[in-house]
Design a protein around this motif. Structure first.
Motif, mmCIF file in Angstrom:
data_model
loop_
_atom_site.group_PDB
_atom_site.id
_atom_site.type_symbol
_atom_site.label_atom_id
_atom_site.label_comp_id
_atom_site.label_asym_id
_atom_site.label_seq_id
_atom_site.Cartn_x
_atom_site.Cartn_y
_atom_site.Cartn_z
ATOM 1 N N ARG A 173 1.282 12.052 -9.943
ATOM 2 C CA ARG A 173 1.183 13.737 -9.552
ATOM 3 C C ARG A 173 2.228 14.290 -9.773
ATOM 4 O O ARG A 173 1.995 15.426 -10.486
ATOM 5 N N GLU A 174 3.406 14.237 -9.324
ATOM 6 C CA GLU A 174 4.501 15.316 -9.558
ATOM 7 C C GLU A 174 4.850 15.181 -10.855
ATOM 8 O O GLU A 174 5.089 16.198 -11.221
ATOM 9 N N TRP A 175 4.920 13.906 -11.656
ATOM 10 C CA TRP A 175 5.202 14.056 -12.966
ATOM 11 C C TRP A 175 4.329 14.748 -13.981
ATOM 12 O O TRP A 175 4.438 15.483 -14.773
ATOM 13 N N ALA A 176 2.995 14.606 -13.520
ATOM 14 C CA ALA A 176 1.838 15.381 -14.193
ATOM 15 C C ALA A 176 2.288 16.831 -14.180
ATOM 16 O O ALA A 176 1.866 17.649 -15.109
ATOM 17 N N LEU A 191 0.996 -1.347 -0.038
ATOM 18 C CA LEU A 191 0.073 -0.032 -0.245
ATOM 19 C C LEU A 191 0.991 1.301 -0.002
ATOM 20 O O LEU A 191 0.479 2.288 -0.747
ATOM 21 N N LEU A 192 1.756 1.270 0.634
ATOM 22 C CA LEU A 192 2.696 2.370 0.729
ATOM 23 C C LEU A 192 3.619 2.514 -0.615
ATOM 24 O O LEU A 192 3.613 3.764 -1.144
ATOM 25 N N ILE A 208 4.133 5.518 -5.696
ATOM 26 C CA ILE A 208 3.856 5.746 -7.169
ATOM 27 C C ILE A 208 2.859 6.507 -7.492
ATOM 28 O O ILE A 208 2.886 7.347 -8.704
ATOM 29 N N ASP A 209 1.534 6.705 -6.756
ATOM 30 C CA ASP A 209 0.777 7.746 -6.983
ATOM 31 C C ASP A 209 1.248 9.345 -6.914
ATOM 32 O O ASP A 209 0.938 10.007 -7.638
ATOM 33 N N GLU A 210 1.987 9.416 -5.785
ATOM 34 C CA GLU A 210 2.506 10.600 -5.784
ATOM 35 C C GLU A 210 3.460 11.090 -6.704
ATOM 36 O O GLU A 210 3.580 12.110 -7.014
#
Length: 193
Positions: free
Chosen positions: A179-182, A168-169, A174-176
């Motif tokens: 978002r940063e890459w976006a 889960l971490l 990966i989600d963070e």
């Protein structure tokens, strides 16, 4: 000194580092907790289970008593069945309980015996037929096996819980990162020529 280098590498989550994320600290505490619960909890679970099993076996040895019984039927000797290691058959027997009453029941006896033969059967405190209690050596081996199984089961559950928490971490990281890459990625999309 390879061991010092390995130790520094292993403890990287605990050192101050500008690239260290909050999730890295959480993961390090999860890993530490998993190993602590595995080490301490596994030992405790194993010892408690082994002790409880040993008490049950001791109680069985105390309350089960051997009794002489008489076979009521012939026990035919048949060819060895596939997958069996003993040549024992279920048959009817008659025995006298400690209070003087006569009872009949079915139990396993060696094959090839004739009706009227005397055999030893085991009864519990209520006069019912039961299996022979394990001797102290068998009980110790089985208690140890049950304790090891309990420790391994706890270890498996703890490691599975730790793996789920770390997964889960990882998904959160990966989600963070996505978002940063976006935010940063479109700025890198222009052509240099």
């Amino acid at each position: 000194m390879p061991s010092a280098k390995y130790t520094r590498k292993w403890l990287w989550r605990w050192r101050s580092n500008p690239l260290r994320r909050h999730d890295d600290i959480v993961e390090s505490w999860i890993v530490l907790a998993v190993w602590a619960v595995f080490a301490v909890g596994g030992v405790v679970a194993g010892l408690v289970t082994a002790h409880a099993a040993d008490e049950v076996f001791a109680q069985q040895r105390a309350e089960r008593q051997p009794v002489r019984a008489v076979l009521l039927d012939n026990v035919p000797r048949a060819g060895p069945a596939i997958g069996t290691t003993t040549d024992r058959r279920a048959t009817a027997v008659r025995w006298t309980t400690s209070d003087g009453s006569t009872r009949t029941g079915r139990t396993l006896v060696d094959a090839g015996l004739k009706a009227g033969s005397k055999v030893t059967v085991w009864q519990d405190g209520h006069g019912r037929l039961t299996s022979a209690p394990p001797d102290p050596t068998e009980a110790a081996i089985e208690s140890g096996f049950l304790g090891a199984t309990a420790a391994a089961a706890l270890g498996g559950l703890v490691f599975a819980g730790g793996a789920i928490a770390r997964h889960l971490l990882d998904r959160r990281r990966i989600d963070e990162w996505g978002r940063e890459w976006a935010l940063v990625g479109p700025r890198w999309g222009h052509k240099t020529s």
